[in-house]
Design an enzyme around this catalytic site. Structure first.
Site, PDB file in Angstrom:
ATOM      1  N   LYS A  75       0.837  -1.088  -0.089  1.00  0.00           N
ATOM      2  CA  LYS A  75      -0.040  -0.045   0.025  1.00  0.00           C
ATOM      3  C   LYS A  75       0.775   1.156   0.127  1.00  0.00           C
ATOM      4  CE  LYS A  75      -3.865   1.885   2.764  1.00  0.00           C
ATOM      5  NZ  LYS A  75      -4.791   1.693   3.830  1.00  0.00           N
ATOM      6  N   SER A 150      -9.481   1.886   3.039  1.00  0.00           N
ATOM      7  CA  SER A 150      -8.785   2.495   1.991  1.00  0.00           C
ATOM      8  C   SER A 150      -7.757   1.875   1.372  1.00  0.00           C
ATOM      9  CB  SER A 150      -8.215   3.767   2.688  1.00  0.00           C
ATOM     10  OG  SER A 150      -7.281   2.991   4.118  1.00  0.00           O
ATOM     11  N   SER A 174      -9.872  -0.640   7.317  1.00  0.00           N
ATOM     12  CA  SER A 174      -9.325  -0.482   5.885  1.00  0.00           C
ATOM     13  C   SER A 174      -8.732  -1.557   5.298  1.00  0.00           C
ATOM     14  CB  SER A 174      -8.358   0.829   5.962  1.00  0.00           C
ATOM     15  OG  SER A 174      -9.126   2.033   5.805  1.00  0.00           O
TER      16      SER A 174
END
Length: 483
Positions: A75, A150, A174
């Site tokens: 990420k 997210s 997330s």
């Protein structure tokens, strides 16, 4: 079967090389990117270098980590030395970290092969990855739907086989919510089990890095590699890390599973409830003891989170001022430069949360909002303690719905926030939570959430593994075609 174990066997037997595997995943990633947009940066050169180094070590007869030669996606809110880290925000345009995050350092040492940095909601603030300033990531199961957020890019990349495993961060759901939306396994570890050094901070008392994988065993192997005490992170725990994967077994007779009554009612889609009920029935067939638990303060979790998290964000994001790194807008004064840089650099959702947090921390409102939210957080922790007096592992849906259409909730922030209704209490209490596939509704994956006691990852993995071995949901693949 574990994808990691399969690839490791092929490498050890000389059936394939790490470079062959890296090329295969890089090629698939490039072929799917025009449709998915999972990645913000592809690191082909680095991946092939890392893979070649693994092959050299194999040739030399060295004993390798289980992750050696395994393609992984990271990420893009974790610092990677010499590789852009943007947090999907214009304000970090051109920022190339001079250091590695602890987790990527550990993965590099383990021989993992990084194929790229994945898309996310800007500064990890969102539940759909639509808040990315860079691009919109699609759900591999339905390209018109969001992948969740997210960590949407990391979940989509594993779901579509662009990477074997990936890392995300979880502040209020997330990792688990996008895992649910994309039909993969996603885990948020106990707060402090994994170092946050090099993770760009959103809400420091809630953020935690964790794994995405196709199977429970692969998630366990990845957590094993990144967990542990780090002197660079004062909040990391000094505990012994057990061998999570070695303890996995399908037998769970006598395990007490607490069904959280408060997360099975209003706001949850009927199909989701029905699939979770079927999962509960499967656990009963496996010999688990099912008990119902009540956590009455959970209904305050959302409002508590949206005071605490924005308050911490307003402090953490004050460092983006155009002075040291990233975007800089020229102005006639220092204050003017701050204002112009932040106006252009931050997106609407980030500005909204900074405003909420600054208000909650301001003189005259601190006691009414922030202090009260922290007291409710304590009550939520007590509800968990009471529930764990009756059960070993807790169970609920991961999300109240399946993935929704892109654009469906953009104009309604509250509706978007409700996507994390069931995951937020876990972060507020600092506990481990895991999502794994438990069926399909409208052709889209549904996730089952399991919650463990603090440092109860071993038991959580065992409960998840037993269900996974009794079902075939983890074997399903999205129908996405190569471009």
């Amino acid at each position: 079967m574990s994808v990691i174990r399969t690839l490791q066997t092929q490498l050890q037997q000389g059936d394939r090389t790490a470079v062959d595997i890296a090329r295969e995943y890089l090629e698939r990633t490039q072929q799917l990117e025009s449709k998915l947009k999972s990645f913000l940066t592809l690191t082909e050169e680095k991946a092939l270098e890392q893979a070649a180094a693994v092959d050299d070590r194999l040739q030399a007869g060295e004993e390798l980590s289980p992750l050696a030669g395994i393609p992984i996606a990271i990420k893009d809110n974790m610092c990677t030395k010499g590789i852009a880290t943007t947090c999907a925000s214009h304000i970090l345009a051109g920022f190339i970290p001079p250091y590695e995050s602890t987790v990527t350092q550990k993965l590099n040492a383990a021989g993992a092969v990084m194929v790229g940095k994945t898309n996310l909601d800007e500064f990890a603030m969102g539940s759909s990855t639509e808040n990315s300033a860079m691009q919109l990531t699609a759900n591999p199961w339905d390209l018109d739907c969001v992948p969740g957020g997210s960590s949407g890019g990391s979940a989509a990349a594993v779901s579509a086989d662009q990477a074997v495993i990936s890392l995300g961060s979880d502040t209020g759901g997330s990792i688990r919510q996008p895992a649910s939306f994309c039909g993969v396994v996603g885990m948020k570890p106990t707060y402090g089990l994994v170092s946050r050094y090099g993770l760009v901070a959103f809400a420091s008392s809630l953020d935690q890095i964790g794994p995405f994988a196709r199977t429970v065993e692969d998630a366990a192997l990845l957590l094993q590699a990144i967990a542990g005490r780090d002197p660079m992170d004062a909040t990391s725990l000094d505990v012994e890390i057990p061998d999570y994967a070695a303890a996995l077994k399908p037998e769970i007779a006598g395990l007490r599973i607490g069904v959280i009554k408060d997360l099975m009612g209003e706001g949850c889609e009927e199909d989701v409830k029905e699939l979770v009920q079927r999962a509960i029935a499967t656990y009963e067939e496996l010999g688990a003891e099912i008990v119902e638990v009540e956590c009455p303060t959970f209904k305050y979790g959302l409002s508590t989170y949206y005071i605490i998290a924005p308050s911490e964000a307003s402090a953490n994001l004050a460092r983006y001022d155009g002075v040291k790194y990233g975007l800089r807008e020229e102005a006639d004064s220092l204050i003017g430069m701050y204002a112009k840089t932040r106006e252009r650099g931050f997106g609407a959702e980030v500005k909204r949360r900074i405003a909420i947090g600054t208000y909650a921390l301001s003189a005259g409102y601190y006691d009414a909002y922030y202090l009260k939210a922290q007291k409710v957080r304590t009550l939520i922790k007590r509800d968990f303690e009471a529930a764990f007096a009756k059960a070993d592992v807790l169970l609920s849906p991961t999300s109240p719905s399946v993935a929704f259409k892109a654009g469906a909730k953009v104009g309604d922030p509250l509706s978007m926030y409700l996507s994390d209704l069931m995951t937020i209490p876990v972060n507020l209490a600092g506990l481990p939570g895991l999502s794994l596939p438990c069926g399909f509704s409208q052709g889209l994956p549904v996730g089952l959430q399991l919650i463990g006691k603090a440092l109860g990852e071993m038991q959580l993995f065992q409960a998840a593994y037993a269900y996974e071995q009794a079902t075939d949901w983890h074997k399903q693949r999205p129908p996405i075609a190569i471009a």
